[in-house]
Design an enzyme around this catalytic site. Sequence first.
Site, PDB file in Angstrom:
ATOM      1  N   GLY A 187       0.804  -1.225   0.000  1.00 13.56           N
ATOM      2  CA  GLY A 187       0.000   0.000   0.000  1.00 13.56           C
ATOM      3  C   GLY A 187       0.838   1.277   0.000  1.00 13.56           C
ATOM      4  N   ASP A 229       0.305  -9.288   3.532  1.00 11.85           N
ATOM      5  CA  ASP A 229      -0.977  -8.875   4.137  1.00 11.85           C
ATOM      6  C   ASP A 229      -2.170  -9.038   3.186  1.00 11.85           C
ATOM      7  OD1 ASP A 229       0.743  -8.086   6.122  1.00 11.85           O
ATOM      8  OD2 ASP A 229       0.631  -5.956   5.663  1.00 11.85           O
TER       9      ASP A 229
HETATM   10  O1  F6P Z   1       3.320  -5.331   5.571  1.00  6.49           O
HETATM   11  C1  F6P Z   1       3.936  -6.502   5.923  1.00  6.49           C
HETATM   12  C2  F6P Z   1       4.159  -6.595   7.401  1.00  6.49           C
HETATM   13  O2  F6P Z   1       4.823  -7.790   7.680  1.00  6.49           O
HETATM   14  C3  F6P Z   1       2.903  -6.462   8.263  1.00  6.49           C
HETATM   15  O3  F6P Z   1       2.183  -7.652   8.343  1.00  6.49           O
HETATM   16  C4  F6P Z   1       3.497  -6.016   9.571  1.00  6.49           C
HETATM   17  O4  F6P Z   1       2.546  -5.283  10.315  1.00  6.49           O
HETATM   18  C5  F6P Z   1       4.635  -5.151   9.145  1.00  6.49           C
HETATM   19  O5  F6P Z   1       4.974  -5.531   7.834  1.00  6.49           O
HETATM   20  C6  F6P Z   1       5.878  -5.254  10.005  1.00  6.49           C
HETATM   21  O6  F6P Z   1       6.785  -4.307   9.563  1.00  6.49           O
HETATM   22  P1  F6P Z   1       8.325  -4.280   9.927  1.00  6.49           P
HETATM   23  O7  F6P Z   1       8.999  -5.425   9.229  1.00  6.49           O
HETATM   24  O8  F6P Z   1       8.787  -2.974   9.408  1.00  6.49           O
HETATM   25  O9  F6P Z   1       8.414  -4.437  11.403  1.00  6.49           O
END
Ligand code: F6P
Length: 373
Positions: A111, A135
């Site tokens: 997104g 997601d």
């Molecule tokens: O968008 C993918 C995702 O894995 C989400 O499910 C999760 O909320 C987020 O990224 C975690 O982000 P980061 O790897 O930046 O902690």
Amino acid sequence: MAKHIGILTSGGDCPGLNPAIRGIGKTALSQHNMQIIGFRDGFRGLMENRFIRLDNSQLSGILTLGGTILGTSRDKPHKMSMGGNLVDMTDVIVENYEKHHLDVLVCLGGGGTQKNAFRLHQKGLNVITLPKTIDNDVPYTDVTFGFDTALHVAVEAIDRLHSTAHSHHRIIVVEIMGHKAGWLALGAGVAGGADVILIPEISYDIKKVAESILTRSRQGKRFSIVAVAEGAMSKTYAKKLKDIEKKLDHEKNKEKRYELKKRFSELESQHAGHTLLLSEELEELTGLESRVTILGHLQRGGTPSATDRLLATRLGTACVDYITKGKYGILVAARGEQTEPVPLEKVVNKIKLVPPDHPWVISARKVGTCMGD
Ligand code: F6P
């Protein structure tokens, strides 16, 4: 004249990015003799002009690799962290795009990436995006690559948690990623046979969840698996957030708006440990022992599933067709067996959530799964 393509991967990584890079790269090189460069670490690499030329040797042997050979970051062109400050670096990005005589910039992302790519498109760059994220929350595409692999990881985890929950007669609460969408928790919960599935789209009543677990106990089923999405919320908590949102809709006063927004983000950050709290509350309400497993980034790692390789290759090769036709400012969406070019202005600022009457939700309810409401 042969076209020049720039590629970057942005946002959280996921399995399927390398098959997509390979699909774009091999088609562009072998079918159209195009030139391709890959920018490192998302928009930051484009801003810092860090890149590699992609030829057949870089594109070979990457189909089965997880992550992204280009590296990624969550940096945004218009809010780049520079020496502790957030700076708009869009102009530098535009300069680098021109310096490389790019005909198009292909951005692989979720997104946030769609929004950033659209902003660059508004600045005059030719951009095309591909939908990636575990997601599965990008609108106008049937599915995103990364989702299927993560689903398999989460289902295998639930399968394994079943035997230990059963042996110890425990509740096991398993937290599944998905940001604000419940696709991963719902899909894994249904496929893994979770007894309770909690997703952000259906806020839950803790008493109802506890009651469903106690009903199982009375039936001689002395364990329960609770699949909870990281974004799932209790009804009380969801109401607090909604009330602030409603006030924000009508509040014109700058200071009051600031206070409301501050309160909103405070509430959101309190939500971080909600799975531990949920487990404690269930112990208290049921008298049963409960344990928590947070799957976290395990769900994003490892080799892509066959389905994700197929999807990413399909979208990557189709992307080059759109480039040859000069069709820019689009998301290459998956639509049935085909692909569809969706204008980015339609995609941005939207998120694909689970409709409460989605067939997976209906099936879950029919097999007796508690959805928390
Ligand atoms: O968008 C993918 C995702 O894995 C989400 O499910 C999760 O909320 C987020 O990224 C975690 O982000 P980061 O790897 O930046 O902690």
